[in-house]
Design a protein around this motif. Structure first.
Motif, PDB file in Angstrom:
ATOM      1  N   VAL A 212       5.403   5.921  -3.451  1.00 37.59           N
ATOM      2  CA  VAL A 212       6.261   5.812  -4.632  1.00 37.59           C
ATOM      3  C   VAL A 212       5.491   6.222  -5.887  1.00 37.59           C
ATOM      4  O   VAL A 212       5.962   7.030  -6.686  1.00 37.59           O
ATOM      5  CB  VAL A 212       6.825   4.379  -4.775  1.00 37.59           C
ATOM      6  CG1 VAL A 212       7.642   4.233  -6.048  1.00 37.59           C
ATOM      7  CG2 VAL A 212       7.653   4.020  -3.542  1.00 37.59           C
ATOM      8  N   TYR A 213       4.292   5.669  -6.054  1.00 36.16           N
ATOM      9  CA  TYR A 213       3.484   5.986  -7.232  1.00 36.16           C
ATOM     10  C   TYR A 213       2.571   7.188  -7.016  1.00 36.16           C
ATOM     11  O   TYR A 213       1.813   7.560  -7.904  1.00 36.16           O
ATOM     12  CB  TYR A 213       2.659   4.773  -7.648  1.00 36.16           C
ATOM     13  CG  TYR A 213       3.494   3.654  -8.230  1.00 36.16           C
ATOM     14  CD1 TYR A 213       4.420   3.878  -9.231  1.00 36.16           C
ATOM     15  CD2 TYR A 213       3.334   2.353  -7.775  1.00 36.16           C
ATOM     16  CE1 TYR A 213       5.168   2.849  -9.769  1.00 36.16           C
ATOM     17  CE2 TYR A 213       4.072   1.311  -8.307  1.00 36.16           C
ATOM     18  CZ  TYR A 213       4.984   1.567  -9.301  1.00 36.16           C
ATOM     19  OH  TYR A 213       5.714   0.541  -9.837  1.00 36.16           O
ATOM     20  N   ASP A 214       2.622   7.790  -5.815  1.00 35.67           N
ATOM     21  CA  ASP A 214       1.928   9.037  -5.506  1.00 35.67           C
ATOM     22  C   ASP A 214       0.418   8.980  -5.751  1.00 35.67           C
ATOM     23  O   ASP A 214      -0.172   9.903  -6.289  1.00 35.67           O
ATOM     24  CB  ASP A 214       2.554  10.188  -6.317  1.00 35.67           C
ATOM     25  CG  ASP A 214       2.250  11.534  -5.714  1.00 35.67           C
ATOM     26  OD1 ASP A 214       2.077  11.612  -4.487  1.00 35.67           O
ATOM     27  OD2 ASP A 214       2.172  12.518  -6.485  1.00 35.67           O
ATOM     28  N   ARG A 215      -0.184   7.889  -5.325  1.00 33.53           N
ATOM     29  CA  ARG A 215      -1.641   7.766  -5.428  1.00 33.53           C
ATOM     30  C   ARG A 215      -2.283   8.452  -4.234  1.00 33.53           C
ATOM     31  O   ARG A 215      -1.702   8.499  -3.148  1.00 33.53           O
ATOM     32  CB  ARG A 215      -2.071   6.293  -5.481  1.00 33.53           C
ATOM     33  CG  ARG A 215      -1.657   5.585  -6.751  1.00 33.53           C
ATOM     34  CD  ARG A 215      -2.349   6.247  -7.947  1.00 33.53           C
ATOM     35  NE  ARG A 215      -1.835   5.850  -9.222  1.00 33.53           N
ATOM     36  CZ  ARG A 215      -0.950   6.537  -9.957  1.00 33.53           C
ATOM     37  NH1 ARG A 215      -0.436   7.632  -9.502  1.00 33.53           N
ATOM     38  NH2 ARG A 215      -0.576   6.115 -11.132  1.00 33.53           N
ATOM     39  N   PRO A 216      -3.511   8.981  -4.410  1.00 32.93           N
ATOM     40  CA  PRO A 216      -4.201   9.612  -3.283  1.00 32.93           C
ATOM     41  C   PRO A 216      -4.619   8.570  -2.252  1.00 32.93           C
ATOM     42  O   PRO A 216      -4.699   7.376  -2.552  1.00 32.93           O
ATOM     43  CB  PRO A 216      -5.429  10.264  -3.940  1.00 32.93           C
ATOM     44  CG  PRO A 216      -5.654   9.483  -5.187  1.00 32.93           C
ATOM     45  CD  PRO A 216      -4.297   9.010  -5.650  1.00 32.93           C
ATOM     46  N   GLU A 217      -4.917   9.009  -1.060  1.00 28.53           N
ATOM     47  CA  GLU A 217      -5.280   8.116   0.045  1.00 28.53           C
ATOM     48  C   GLU A 217      -6.470   7.218  -0.303  1.00 28.53           C
ATOM     49  O   GLU A 217      -6.584   6.114   0.202  1.00 28.53           O
ATOM     50  CB  GLU A 217      -5.590   8.953   1.297  1.00 28.53           C
ATOM     51  CG  GLU A 217      -5.773   8.147   2.553  1.00 28.53           C
ATOM     52  CD  GLU A 217      -4.495   7.480   3.048  1.00 28.53           C
ATOM     53  OE1 GLU A 217      -4.615   6.442   3.711  1.00 28.53           O
ATOM     54  OE2 GLU A 217      -3.399   7.985   2.776  1.00 28.53           O
TER      55      GLU A 217
ATOM     56  N   ASP B 226       0.834  -1.205   0.000  1.00 28.37           N
ATOM     57  CA  ASP B 226       0.000   0.000   0.000  1.00 28.37           C
ATOM     58  C   ASP B 226       0.866   1.252   0.000  1.00 28.37           C
ATOM     59  O   ASP B 226       0.595   2.211  -0.724  1.00 28.37           O
ATOM     60  CB  ASP B 226      -0.936  -0.026   1.210  1.00 28.37           C
ATOM     61  CG  ASP B 226      -2.032   1.016   1.125  1.00 28.37           C
ATOM     62  OD1 ASP B 226      -2.625   1.183   0.031  1.00 28.37           O
ATOM     63  OD2 ASP B 226      -2.321   1.662   2.150  1.00 28.37           O
ATOM     64  N   ARG B 227       1.919   1.240   0.779  1.00 32.91           N
ATOM     65  CA  ARG B 227       2.821   2.395   0.830  1.00 32.91           C
ATOM     66  C   ARG B 227       3.547   2.610  -0.493  1.00 32.91           C
ATOM     67  O   ARG B 227       3.844   3.753  -0.854  1.00 32.91           O
ATOM     68  CB  ARG B 227       3.834   2.219   1.967  1.00 32.91           C
ATOM     69  CG  ARG B 227       3.257   2.245   3.371  1.00 32.91           C
ATOM     70  CD  ARG B 227       3.062   3.638   3.919  1.00 32.91           C
ATOM     71  NE  ARG B 227       4.229   4.488   3.799  1.00 32.91           N
ATOM     72  CZ  ARG B 227       5.254   4.510   4.657  1.00 32.91           C
ATOM     73  NH1 ARG B 227       5.268   3.722   5.719  1.00 32.91           N
ATOM     74  NH2 ARG B 227       6.272   5.337   4.447  1.00 32.91           N
TER      75      ARG B 227
END
Length: 128
Positions: free
Chosen positions: A114-119, A108-109
């Motif tokens: 790393v891939y800068d996805r939103p929460e 998840d992290r």
């Protein structure tokens, strides 16, 4: 496993942990996790886990973030980095010997840090 996607942080980690446990129970080659793309034309970020190793493709900037993240997980380590001349990035292999919950947290992290996805990104178990 009865579900294959989630967008709530707790549910995503639970989904990832269940997928990793199913992968181990079935003795499959690997489990593939994917996240929403930034837009419809962009590829979905993904990572695979198999044989106690995460496999992930990253850009140069993402590689720095990945190395930082791995540093927060003392039981994990970057084993191999490959940057073929014909590719626009690096394939990283990270040894990760841990329980499914810890592996799920790391996965998840990767998507978040790393891939800068939103929460609230949506993730899928693409293959077990």
């Amino acid at each position: 496993m009865t579900r294959f996607d989630a967008d709530d942080p707790r549910e995503r980690r639970k989904l990832f942990a269940e997928a990793i446990a199913a992968h181990r129970t079935r003795a499959s080659s690997f489990v593939t996790l994917e996240a929403d793309a930034e837009d419809d034309d962009a590829p979905r970020p993904w990572l695979q886990f198999g044989d106690n190793t995460f496999n992930v493709d990253v850009t140069d900037a993402e590689l720095d973030d990945l190395k930082t993240l791995v540093g927060e997980f003392p039981e994990f380590r970057v084993e191999q980095l490959e940057s073929p001349e014909t590719a626009e990035g690096t394939n990283a292999r990270i040894t990760a010997r841990s329980d499914p919950n810890r592996l799920a947290t790391f996965a998840d992290r990767v998507f978040l840090d790393v891939y800068d996805r939103p929460e609230t990104y949506r993730a899928w178990v693409a293959e077990v």
